[in-house]
Design an enzyme around this catalytic site. Structure first.
Site, mmCIF file in Angstrom:
data_model
loop_
_atom_site.group_PDB
_atom_site.id
_atom_site.type_symbol
_atom_site.label_atom_id
_atom_site.label_comp_id
_atom_site.label_asym_id
_atom_site.label_seq_id
_atom_site.Cartn_x
_atom_site.Cartn_y
_atom_site.Cartn_z
ATOM 1 N N LYS A 1 98.757 12.694 -15.043
ATOM 2 C CA LYS A 1 98.971 11.575 -14.138
ATOM 3 C C LYS A 1 98.111 11.969 -12.007
ATOM 4 O O LYS A 1 98.510 13.035 -11.780
ATOM 5 C CB LYS A 1 99.468 10.491 -14.222
ATOM 6 C CG LYS A 1 99.437 9.799 -15.754
ATOM 7 C CD LYS A 1 100.500 8.732 -15.646
ATOM 8 C CE LYS A 1 100.197 8.310 -17.564
ATOM 9 N NZ LYS A 1 101.244 7.210 -18.031
ATOM 10 N N ARG B 1 106.591 11.743 -22.889
ATOM 11 C CA ARG B 1 104.990 11.691 -23.433
ATOM 12 C C ARG B 1 104.636 13.009 -22.878
ATOM 13 O O ARG B 1 104.172 12.524 -21.398
ATOM 14 C CB ARG B 1 104.635 10.452 -23.543
ATOM 15 C CG ARG B 1 103.511 9.725 -24.055
ATOM 16 C CD ARG B 1 102.780 8.415 -23.979
ATOM 17 N NE ARG B 1 101.678 8.381 -24.411
ATOM 18 C CZ ARG B 1 100.697 8.521 -23.848
ATOM 19 N NH1 ARG B 1 100.407 9.654 -22.607
ATOM 20 N NH2 ARG B 1 99.312 7.761 -24.721
HETATM 21 N N1 HH2 Z 1 100.288 6.753 -20.206
HETATM 22 C C1 HH2 Z 1 99.080 6.423 -21.428
HETATM 23 C C2 HH2 Z 1 98.479 5.745 -22.414
HETATM 24 N N2 HH2 Z 1 99.542 5.066 -23.213
HETATM 25 N N3 HH2 Z 1 101.988 5.065 -23.526
HETATM 26 C C3 HH2 Z 1 103.167 4.669 -22.395
HETATM 27 N N4 HH2 Z 1 104.383 4.647 -23.613
HETATM 28 N N5 HH2 Z 1 103.655 5.383 -21.737
HETATM 29 C C4 HH2 Z 1 102.995 6.345 -20.474
HETATM 30 O O1 HH2 Z 1 102.847 6.477 -19.689
HETATM 31 C C5 HH2 Z 1 101.279 6.019 -21.653
HETATM 32 C C6 HH2 Z 1 100.730 5.457 -22.216
HETATM 33 C C7 HH2 Z 1 97.836 6.989 -20.192
HETATM 34 O O2 HH2 Z 1 97.518 7.983 -20.582
HETATM 35 P P1 HH2 Z 1 96.926 8.850 -21.308
HETATM 36 O O3 HH2 Z 1 96.775 8.715 -23.270
HETATM 37 O O4 HH2 Z 1 97.010 10.773 -21.603
HETATM 38 O O5 HH2 Z 1 95.196 8.101 -20.893
HETATM 39 P P2 HH2 Z 1 94.264 7.508 -21.528
HETATM 40 O O6 HH2 Z 1 94.895 6.034 -21.241
HETATM 41 O O7 HH2 Z 1 93.205 7.194 -20.666
HETATM 42 O O8 HH2 Z 1 93.336 7.522 -23.044
#
Ligand code: HH2
Length: 260
Positions: A207, A241
């Site tokens: 992040k 995660r």
């Molecule tokens: N972060 C993201 C998405 N979902 N869910 C939980 N529970 N906690 C988190 O910190 C979280 C989440 C964002 O990360 P990522 O899925 O890699 O990116 P994007 O939303 O751009 O697909």
């Protein structure tokens, strides 16, 4: 320490760190299998990016992305699959396709999501977010960031329990309506979230706060991600995660051997 790893599988063209990499069904399924082999305890499938400034996609579009992946993956791996969505209709379709956990970045604000989870006997991740992905990083404000989030999570956990949901996890939501200082404070005081009596999940992987701390671009944040994951594990996280399952698992194994 016995920590669990949730492997991230973004079936999207635009996720902030791996957008487009697993947008193809077969590539996504292969990555899911790979993460299970690498030791992931859960695979989190998402069909809509929630990066700051992202624009939502329709439920139909999102279902079309995640359902074929979950259908195949659930037949090929033993580890539970979670669906990263805040849309009840997507969650329902994903559960029918073989997922067993709803990872809701809006933390069960939508009553219909509570109903879907209850009806299908699903577990839930209740994540805290201030604002919406489109606007959340504009000017996030808190009194005491940890206590404010804790109070909100407490209400949502009670709501989930009252509805009969048994498997409830909580997540303070790194990067979702939080400044660099907020994220750092949450990680420093993560242990306070244990008073909710639920497993604590945390997602610092790749992040932007890691970039702010180190100057690293998004594709160069593996070290920072592992550093944050280890600190989170020591400070009270139960579930990490992460995008980089193999590397995080290795770091945890070393830490666990030393501190067992
Ligand atoms: N972060 C993201 C998405 N979902 N869910 C939980 N529970 N906690 C988190 O910190 C979280 C989440 C964002 O990360 P990522 O899925 O890699 O990116 P994007 O939303 O751009 O697909």
């Amino acid at each position: 320490m016995n920590k669990q790893i949730m492997g991230i599988l973004n079936v999207t063209p635009d996720s902030f760190s791996d957008g487009g990499e697993f947008f193809d069904v077969q590539k996504a399924v292969a990555r899911g299998i790979e993460m299970a082999r690498e030791g992931a305890d859960m695979i989190d499938v998402g069909g809509e990016s929630s990066r700051p400034g992202s624009v939502p996609v329709s439920a139909e579009e999102e279902k079309g992305r995640v359902v074929p992946v979950i259908e195949q993956l659930s037949k090929m791996i033993d580890v539970p699959i979670s669906i990263d969505t805040y849309k009840p209709e997507v969650a329902e379709a994903a559960l029918e396709a073989g997922a067993s956990i709803i990872n809701d970045i809006t933390g069960l604000r939508n009553e219909a999501m509570v109903e879907v989870a209850t009806k299908q006997g699903a577990g839930v991740v209740i994540m805290h977010m201030q604002g919406t992905p489109k606007t959340m990083q504009e000017n996030p404000e808190y009194g005491d960031v940890v206590r404010d989030i804790l109070e909100w999570l407490k209400r949502q956990v009670l709501k989930a329990r009252a509805a009969g949901i048994e498997n409830v996890m909580v997540d303070p939501g790194i990067g979702f309506g939080k400044t660099l200082e907020h994220n750092v404070e949450i990680l420093r005081r993560l242990g306070e979230f244990r008073e909710l009596g639920c497993p604590v999940l945390i997602g610092p992987s790749r992040k932007s706060f890691l970039g702010k701390l180190t100057g690293a671009e998004v594709d160069g944040r593996l070290g920072g991600s592992i550093g944050a994951a280890l600190v989170a594990a020591f400070n009270g996280a139960d579930i990490l995660r992460v995008h980089d399952v193999k590397e995080t698992k290795q770091a945890l194994e070393v830490a666990e051997a030393i501190y067992a």
